[in-house]
Design a protein around this motif. Structure first.
Motif, PDB file in Angstrom:
ATOM      1  N   MET A 135      75.634  38.756 -91.253  1.00 23.82           N
ATOM      2  CA  MET A 135      75.179  39.317 -92.537  1.00 23.82           C
ATOM      3  C   MET A 135      75.681  38.478 -93.715  1.00 23.82           C
ATOM      4  N   LEU A 187      74.675  47.532 -82.006  1.00 27.47           N
ATOM      5  CA  LEU A 187      73.977  48.820 -82.001  1.00 27.47           C
ATOM      6  C   LEU A 187      73.301  49.108 -83.341  1.00 27.47           C
ATOM      7  N   GLY A 188      73.984  48.769 -84.440  1.00 31.16           N
ATOM      8  CA  GLY A 188      73.402  49.012 -85.765  1.00 31.16           C
ATOM      9  C   GLY A 188      72.111  48.238 -85.946  1.00 31.16           C
ATOM     10  N   GLU A 219      69.285  49.775 -83.860  1.00 30.33           N
ATOM     11  CA  GLU A 219      68.770  51.009 -84.464  1.00 30.33           C
ATOM     12  C   GLU A 219      67.845  50.686 -85.637  1.00 30.33           C
ATOM     13  N   GLU A 220      68.243  49.730 -86.435  1.00 29.20           N
ATOM     14  CA  GLU A 220      67.435  49.352 -87.605  1.00 29.20           C
ATOM     15  C   GLU A 220      66.098  48.748 -87.165  1.00 29.20           C
ATOM     16  N   MET A 255      70.908  42.318 -88.922  1.00 31.22           N
ATOM     17  CA  MET A 255      71.722  41.382 -88.115  1.00 31.22           C
ATOM     18  C   MET A 255      73.137  41.887 -87.965  1.00 31.22           C
ATOM     19  N   GLY A 256      73.864  41.256 -87.063  1.00 30.01           N
ATOM     20  CA  GLY A 256      75.193  41.710 -86.699  1.00 30.01           C
ATOM     21  C   GLY A 256      76.216  41.599 -87.824  1.00 30.01           C
ATOM     22  N   LYS A 295      69.026  53.121 -95.197  1.00 35.09           N
ATOM     23  CA  LYS A 295      67.893  52.621 -94.416  1.00 35.09           C
ATOM     24  C   LYS A 295      66.579  52.782 -95.168  1.00 35.09           C
TER      25      LYS A 295
END
Ligand code: AMP
Length: 192
Positions: free
Chosen positions: A45, A107-108, A111-112, A7-8, A90
């Motif tokens: 988060m 974006l993070g 990607e996850e 999450m952001g 990760k």
């Protein structure tokens, strides 16, 4: 179950993102699930981690040393693992979790989510992956995934393996009962 939530690191512009993210944390706690996440104390988060900590649930954060300051590593977690780099982070999150849910993020988060999904597609793990589409945030992405199937780049099976819901209880129901079936990625698209 230990669920890894992506999450952001920000709250986002609509109050619903934060409200529904907290609701997911509360529902996970209520169902006895633990949390694995990026270890930060900011944005969605921090909010989800606080919600679950408040309910006495185990929370595991995994953060690379270089980001511990920027994302304000959460100091109240059951366990905070500091990794050397993003790759270790990760991998540690993937290994510790039994399932994955992506909430709104940047974006993070994208990607996850796609890493968890592509590793499932390749058979590196067989854990369910879900997308909680809060307030239509992911409508465009969901549409684009349909485009990728129509264009012959993603198989129906791998498309369907992403669990999508706009409801907290429903996504948890689906994650808890999902059976991930490994179908090797075929480089020749299916005939229509
Ligand atoms: P964001 O969605 O961009 O706010 O980021 C959410 C979380 O994803 C943060 O903890 C970021 O550190 C993390 N993140 C950013 N880039 C990556 C990446 N390349 N791989 C994994 N996590 C990332």
């Amino acid at each position: 179950m230990r669920i890894c939530v992506y999450m952001g690191s920000r709250d986002g512009s609509r109050p619903s993102y934060l409200e529904q993210s907290k609701a997911l944390g509360k529902a996970m706690a209520h169902r006895g699930h633990g949390l694995v996440y990026g270890g930060g104390n900011t944005g969605l988060m921090g909010a989800v981690a606080d919600e679950m900590l408040g309910a006495g649930v185990e929370t595991y954060g995994v953060i690379p040393a270089a980001l511990a300051e920027l994302e304000v590593a959460h100091q109240g977690l059951t366990e905070l693992v500091i990794t050397n780099d993003m790759h270790q982070r990760k991998k540690a999150m993937l290994d510790r979790a039994d399932a994955f849910i992506a909430l709104p993020g940047g974006l993070g988060t994208f990607e996850e989510l796609f890493e968890a999904l592509t590793w499932q597609q390749l058979g590196f793990h067989s854990k369910p992956v879900g997308l909680l589409n809060i307030d239509g945030y992911y409508d465009g992405l969901i549409k684009f995934l349909e485009t990728s199937v129509e264009a012959g780049f993603v198989s129906e099976h791998h498309h369907k393996s992403l669990i999508v819901s706009d409801n907290v209880e429903d996504i948890l129901d689906q994650i808890e009962t999902a059976e991930v079936v490994y179908v090797p990625k075929n480089v020749v698209p299916e005939q229509k």
